[in-house]
Scaffold this motif. Sequence first.
Motif, short mmCIF file in Angstrom:
data_model
loop_
_atom_site.label_atom_id
_atom_site.label_comp_id
_atom_site.label_asym_id
_atom_site.label_seq_id
_atom_site.Cartn_x
_atom_site.Cartn_y
_atom_site.Cartn_z
N SER A 103 -9.94 -2.75 -4.80
CA SER A 103 -8.50 -2.86 -4.87
C SER A 103 -7.64 -1.84 -5.33
CB SER A 103 -8.23 -4.44 -5.89
OG SER A 103 -6.77 -4.64 -5.75
N THR A 104 -8.14 -1.19 -6.43
CA THR A 104 -7.33 -0.06 -6.91
C THR A 104 -7.42 1.01 -5.78
OG1 THR A 104 -8.01 -0.90 -9.31
CG2 THR A 104 -7.33 1.54 -8.92
N THR A 105 -8.51 1.11 -5.45
CA THR A 105 -8.55 2.49 -4.21
C THR A 105 -7.66 2.27 -3.17
OG1 THR A 105 -10.97 2.90 -4.54
CG2 THR A 105 -10.10 3.64 -2.69
N TYR A 106 -7.70 0.79 -2.71
CA TYR A 106 -6.67 0.34 -1.66
C TYR A 106 -5.13 0.65 -2.39
CZ TYR A 106 -4.20 -2.43 1.56
OH TYR A 106 -3.04 -2.87 2.34
N THR A 107 -4.87 0.12 -3.28
CA THR A 107 -3.59 0.10 -3.94
C THR A 107 -3.28 1.54 -4.15
OG1 THR A 107 -3.92 -1.82 -5.08
CG2 THR A 107 -2.03 -0.45 -5.87
N SER A 108 -4.19 2.41 -4.57
CA SER A 108 -3.77 3.86 -4.57
C SER A 108 -3.24 4.42 -3.32
CB SER A 108 -4.76 4.62 -5.32
OG SER A 108 -4.67 6.03 -5.53
N ASP A 109 -4.10 4.43 -2.33
CA ASP A 109 -3.79 4.94 -1.12
C ASP A 109 -2.68 4.28 -0.63
OD1 ASP A 109 -6.30 6.26 -1.34
OD2 ASP A 109 -7.34 4.47 -0.03
N THR A 110 -2.45 2.89 -0.74
CA THR A 110 -0.98 2.40 -0.50
C THR A 110 0.06 3.02 -1.08
OG1 THR A 110 -2.04 0.35 0.16
CG2 THR A 110 0.23 0.37 0.03
N VAL A 111 0.01 3.33 -2.47
CA VAL A 111 1.17 3.88 -3.38
C VAL A 111 1.50 5.18 -2.89
CG1 VAL A 111 1.63 4.69 -5.71
CG2 VAL A 111 0.83 2.43 -4.97
N CYS A 112 0.22 5.99 -2.59
CA CYS A 112 0.33 7.56 -2.16
C CYS A 112 1.24 7.42 -0.68
CB CYS A 112 -0.82 8.28 -1.98
SG CYS A 112 -1.70 8.46 -3.23
N GLN A 113 0.83 6.49 0.07
CA GLN A 113 1.50 6.45 1.50
C GLN A 113 2.89 5.86 1.20
OE1 GLN A 113 -0.69 3.71 3.87
NE2 GLN A 113 -2.29 5.08 4.00
N LEU A 114 3.34 5.33 0.35
CA LEU A 114 4.50 4.71 0.08
C LEU A 114 5.41 5.70 -0.59
CD1 LEU A 114 4.03 1.17 -1.42
CD2 LEU A 114 4.97 1.63 1.01
N GLN A 115 4.77 6.54 -1.54
CA GLN A 115 5.41 7.80 -2.10
C GLN A 115 5.98 8.66 -1.01
OE1 GLN A 115 2.65 9.14 -5.09
NE2 GLN A 115 3.58 8.09 -6.48
N LYS A 116 5.05 8.77 -0.20
CA LYS A 116 5.32 10.01 1.11
C LYS A 116 6.39 9.24 1.79
CE LYS A 116 0.80 11.94 1.49
NZ LYS A 116 -0.45 12.08 2.17
N GLU A 117 6.32 8.09 2.21
CA GLU A 117 7.47 7.46 2.94
C GLU A 117 8.71 7.27 2.22
OE1 GLU A 117 8.80 5.42 6.26
OE2 GLU A 117 7.04 6.45 5.84
N VAL A 118 8.68 7.14 1.07
CA VAL A 118 10.01 7.10 0.04
C VAL A 118 10.56 8.54 -0.04
CG1 VAL A 118 10.85 7.03 -2.10
CG2 VAL A 118 9.34 5.19 -1.42
N GLU A 119 9.71 9.47 -0.21
CA GLU A 119 10.30 10.92 0.01
C GLU A 119 10.81 11.35 1.47
OE1 GLU A 119 7.24 13.45 -1.16
OE2 GLU A 119 7.00 13.02 -2.94
N ARG A 120 10.29 10.68 2.42
CA ARG A 120 10.76 11.10 3.68
C ARG A 120 11.95 10.32 3.80
NH1 ARG A 120 11.29 8.66 8.63
NH2 ARG A 120 10.42 6.76 7.76
N LEU A 121 12.29 8.89 3.28
CA LEU A 121 13.31 8.06 3.51
C LEU A 121 14.51 8.78 2.47
CD1 LEU A 121 11.96 4.27 3.56
CD2 LEU A 121 12.80 5.83 5.72
N THR A 122 14.09 9.21 1.28
CA THR A 122 15.11 10.03 0.42
C THR A 122 15.80 10.91 1.03
OG1 THR A 122 13.71 9.23 -1.42
CG2 THR A 122 15.44 10.69 -1.93
N ASN A 123 14.66 11.83 1.66
CA ASN A 123 15.39 13.03 2.39
C ASN A 123 16.32 12.68 3.50
OD1 ASN A 123 14.03 14.79 0.72
ND2 ASN A 123 12.29 14.78 1.91
N SER A 124 15.86 11.58 4.37
CA SER A 124 16.70 11.02 5.23
C SER A 124 17.91 10.81 4.90
CB SER A 124 15.90 9.91 6.35
OG SER A 124 14.81 10.65 6.79
#
Length: 302
Positions: A103-124
Amino acid sequence: MPNKPKKNAEQATECPRDIQDICSREASAEANKAVLEGIAALQSNFQLFKAEITEVIDKRLDQFSVTIRAELTAIKKETDLAISAVKNTMDGQAKTMAELERSTTYTSDTVCQLQKEVERLTNSVSQLTEKCTDLESRSRRQNLRILNIKEGEESGRKATDFVAHLLKNALSLDALPLIDRAHRSLRQRSDNTSYPRAFIVRLHYFHDWQNIIRKAAQLKSITYNGEKLLIFPDLPAAILKQRARFNRAKELLRDRPGVRFGFLYPAKLRVTHNGEEAYFTDPGKAIMYAEQHFGEGRVSTS
């Protein structure tokens, strides 16, 4: 001949001593025999006592051994049960830990993806915000904001005609500017004791807007019916907020001999001092420039 009787006398005295020795030896032998018999009796008694003690100790050891074995068996059973319970618990915890790791591995991967998505959306969002601000500024490009006109001054007249004559008279324009729209700012009407609402004016021609802004900047004081007017470009709130960060620098530069300053769009401060120009986008650097050249005090114009 006279010496012989003396020898016999000595022999006569020696015979009893031998007898005494023999008697003493016999007495000693009997005593020794008695001692040996006593020792033998003691040894026999000791052997019996030893056998009795050994028998008692063996019986006690057997009893202790049986008791200890029984207690050890009970303890072993209890220990086995406890170990079994602990093992089951450990197995359950191991499964839980494995699930948590997954679960931690999945959550960590999800958080990394969300961080990248948040950065992209923030830039947008930042880009879209800048574009919206730019579009809003362009839509207000020919707008003016006039401050300090008393409430009700325009009563009975069209707002566009009122503002056109006000600008012509206050700025000494050659002709009436063509105004598309004019209205008070959209907030609750103030009473006579509070600051009046600003007039927002839309000019039809951009060259009229430029001419009005240039003349307003050249004149140190603009009055209308005894009130000092302030005329500014009508800028979006985001740009006004950026320019407000330079207020301290403007206070230090205001009323300085040989100093002129103003803003380039959107929020770049241009300072002209004795023919030399300096540009600032960082308020801190603008304040440092003003303090280095003019100190922290302020020159009075009176």
